[in-house]
Design a protein around this motif. Structure first.
Motif, PDB file in Angstrom:
ATOM      1  N   GLU A   1      11.519  -8.747  23.517  1.00 35.01           N
ATOM      2  CA  GLU A   1      10.574  -8.072  24.399  1.00 35.01           C
ATOM      3  C   GLU A   1      10.846  -6.572  24.354  1.00 35.01           C
ATOM      4  OE1 GLU A   1       9.252  -8.114  29.079  1.00 35.01           O
ATOM      5  OE2 GLU A   1      11.257  -8.764  28.546  1.00 35.01           O
ATOM      6  N   VAL A   2       9.808  -5.799  24.119  1.00 31.78           N
ATOM      7  CA  VAL A   2       9.910  -4.341  24.180  1.00 31.78           C
ATOM      8  C   VAL A   2       9.502  -3.934  25.590  1.00 31.78           C
ATOM      9  CG1 VAL A   2       9.129  -2.158  23.219  1.00 31.78           C
ATOM     10  CG2 VAL A   2       9.339  -4.163  21.734  1.00 31.78           C
ATOM     11  N   LYS A   3      10.383  -3.232  26.290  1.00 26.69           N
ATOM     12  CA  LYS A   3      10.145  -2.878  27.687  1.00 26.69           C
ATOM     13  C   LYS A   3       9.604  -1.457  27.829  1.00 26.69           C
ATOM     14  CE  LYS A   3      14.402  -4.070  28.730  1.00 26.69           C
ATOM     15  NZ  LYS A   3      15.606  -4.371  29.531  1.00 26.69           N
ATOM     16  N   LEU A   4       8.845  -1.015  26.839  1.00 27.26           N
ATOM     17  CA  LEU A   4       8.359   0.357  26.817  1.00 27.26           C
ATOM     18  C   LEU A   4       7.377   0.648  27.945  1.00 27.26           C
ATOM     19  CD1 LEU A   4       8.416   3.086  25.482  1.00 27.26           C
ATOM     20  CD2 LEU A   4       6.721   2.277  23.845  1.00 27.26           C
ATOM     21  N   LYS A   5       6.466  -0.266  28.215  1.00 25.40           N
ATOM     22  CA  LYS A   5       5.477  -0.042  29.283  1.00 25.40           C
ATOM     23  C   LYS A   5       6.188   0.184  30.620  1.00 25.40           C
ATOM     24  CE  LYS A   5       1.444  -2.013  29.292  1.00 25.40           C
ATOM     25  NZ  LYS A   5       0.330  -2.970  29.375  1.00 25.40           N
ATOM     26  N   GLN A   6       7.192  -0.618  30.902  1.00 19.38           N
ATOM     27  CA  GLN A   6       7.969  -0.501  32.136  1.00 19.38           C
ATOM     28  C   GLN A   6       8.691   0.849  32.183  1.00 19.38           C
ATOM     29  OE1 GLN A   6      10.809  -3.684  32.650  1.00 19.38           O
ATOM     30  NE2 GLN A   6      12.108  -2.445  33.943  1.00 19.38           N
ATOM     31  N   LEU A   7       9.290   1.254  31.078  1.00 22.13           N
ATOM     32  CA  LEU A   7      10.005   2.532  31.027  1.00 22.13           C
ATOM     33  C   LEU A   7       9.063   3.711  31.240  1.00 22.13           C
ATOM     34  CD1 LEU A   7      12.388   1.858  28.017  1.00 22.13           C
ATOM     35  CD2 LEU A   7      13.062   2.198  30.394  1.00 22.13           C
ATOM     36  N   LEU A   8       7.895   3.658  30.625  1.00 20.10           N
ATOM     37  CA  LEU A   8       6.933   4.739  30.805  1.00 20.10           C
ATOM     38  C   LEU A   8       6.458   4.816  32.251  1.00 20.10           C
ATOM     39  CD1 LEU A   8       4.831   4.377  27.522  1.00 20.10           C
ATOM     40  CD2 LEU A   8       6.517   6.150  28.072  1.00 20.10           C
ATOM     41  N   THR A   9       6.232   3.668  32.864  1.00 19.89           N
ATOM     42  CA  THR A   9       5.819   3.635  34.271  1.00 19.89           C
ATOM     43  C   THR A   9       6.906   4.229  35.157  1.00 19.89           C
ATOM     44  OG1 THR A   9       4.444   1.689  33.899  1.00 19.89           O
ATOM     45  CG2 THR A   9       5.109   2.134  36.175  1.00 19.89           C
ATOM     46  N   GLU A  10       8.154   3.837  34.936  1.00 13.53           N
ATOM     47  CA  GLU A  10       9.268   4.356  35.731  1.00 13.53           C
ATOM     48  C   GLU A  10       9.409   5.869  35.600  1.00 13.53           C
ATOM     49  OE1 GLU A  10      12.707   2.259  34.338  1.00 13.53           O
ATOM     50  OE2 GLU A  10      12.060   0.356  35.214  1.00 13.53           O
ATOM     51  N   ARG A  11       9.110   6.387  34.414  1.00  9.06           N
ATOM     52  CA  ARG A  11       9.262   7.827  34.153  1.00  9.06           C
ATOM     53  C   ARG A  11       7.967   8.598  34.393  1.00  9.06           C
ATOM     54  NH1 ARG A  11      13.156   5.261  31.354  1.00  9.06           N
ATOM     55  NH2 ARG A  11      15.015   6.382  30.702  1.00  9.06           N
ATOM     56  N   LYS A  12       6.932   7.885  34.859  1.00  7.83           N
ATOM     57  CA  LYS A  12       5.625   8.488  35.106  1.00  7.83           C
ATOM     58  C   LYS A  12       5.143   9.278  33.882  1.00  7.83           C
ATOM     59  CE  LYS A  12       6.241   8.859  40.126  1.00  7.83           C
ATOM     60  NZ  LYS A  12       7.214   7.852  40.274  1.00  7.83           N
ATOM     61  N   MET A  13       5.261   8.628  32.734  1.00  6.18           N
ATOM     62  CA  MET A  13       4.891   9.236  31.465  1.00  6.18           C
ATOM     63  C   MET A  13       3.765   8.425  30.826  1.00  6.18           C
ATOM     64  SD  MET A  13       7.256   9.885  28.067  1.00  6.18           S
ATOM     65  CE  MET A  13       8.285  11.122  28.813  1.00  6.18           C
ATOM     66  N   LYS A  14       2.814   9.119  30.232  1.00  6.26           N
ATOM     67  CA  LYS A  14       1.716   8.455  29.543  1.00  6.26           C
ATOM     68  C   LYS A  14       2.099   8.218  28.084  1.00  6.26           C
ATOM     69  CE  LYS A  14      -1.896  10.423  32.423  1.00  6.26           C
ATOM     70  NZ  LYS A  14      -2.276   9.238  33.120  1.00  6.26           N
ATOM     71  N   GLN A  15       1.451   7.238  27.488  1.00  7.19           N
ATOM     72  CA  GLN A  15       1.726   6.912  26.093  1.00  7.19           C
ATOM     73  C   GLN A  15       1.474   8.106  25.182  1.00  7.19           C
ATOM     74  OE1 GLN A  15      -0.311   3.340  24.866  1.00  7.19           O
ATOM     75  NE2 GLN A  15       0.546   2.137  26.553  1.00  7.19           N
ATOM     76  N   VAL A  16       0.442   8.885  25.480  1.00  8.41           N
ATOM     77  CA  VAL A  16       0.124  10.049  24.653  1.00  8.41           C
ATOM     78  C   VAL A  16       1.249  11.088  24.708  1.00  8.41           C
ATOM     79  CG1 VAL A  16      -1.236  11.284  26.394  1.00  8.41           C
ATOM     80  CG2 VAL A  16      -1.700  11.642  23.969  1.00  8.41           C
ATOM     81  N   GLU A  17       1.880  11.225  25.861  1.00 12.85           N
ATOM     82  CA  GLU A  17       3.009  12.154  25.989  1.00 12.85           C
ATOM     83  C   GLU A  17       4.169  11.711  25.102  1.00 12.85           C
ATOM     84  OE1 GLU A  17       3.837  13.649  30.195  1.00 12.85           O
ATOM     85  OE2 GLU A  17       2.523  11.916  30.558  1.00 12.85           O
TER      86      GLU A  17
END
Length: 68
Positions: free
Chosen positions: A4-20
């Motif tokens: 499982e890649v937990k990238l979506k969760q990490l981006l949410t926690e860091r308030k970062m968008k995928q484009v960033e």
């Protein structure tokens, strides 16, 4: 068992968008999206390293884990 890649969760926690993250890593937005949505079969080491560096991750288990 699968990875499982937990990238979506990490981006949410860091308030970062995928484009960033795409801009920080030089990875395409498509690559980031596929990883965030666990839609990729390959996890190239170079890609994981770029993401880990951009998100200041020192333990790879913050980014990927096994899922039953």
């Amino acid at each position: 068992m699968e990875i499982e890649v937990k990238l979506k969760q990490l981006l949410t926690e860091r308030k970062m968008k995928q484009v960033e993250l795409s801009n920080l890593t030089g990875l395409t937005q498509r690559t980031i999206s596929e990883l965030a949505n666990n839609q990729t079969e390959r996890l190239p080491k170079s890609t994981l390293c770029k993401i880990a560096e951009a998100l200041e991750i020192e333990d790879i288990r913050e980014l990927i884990d096994f899922k039953n």
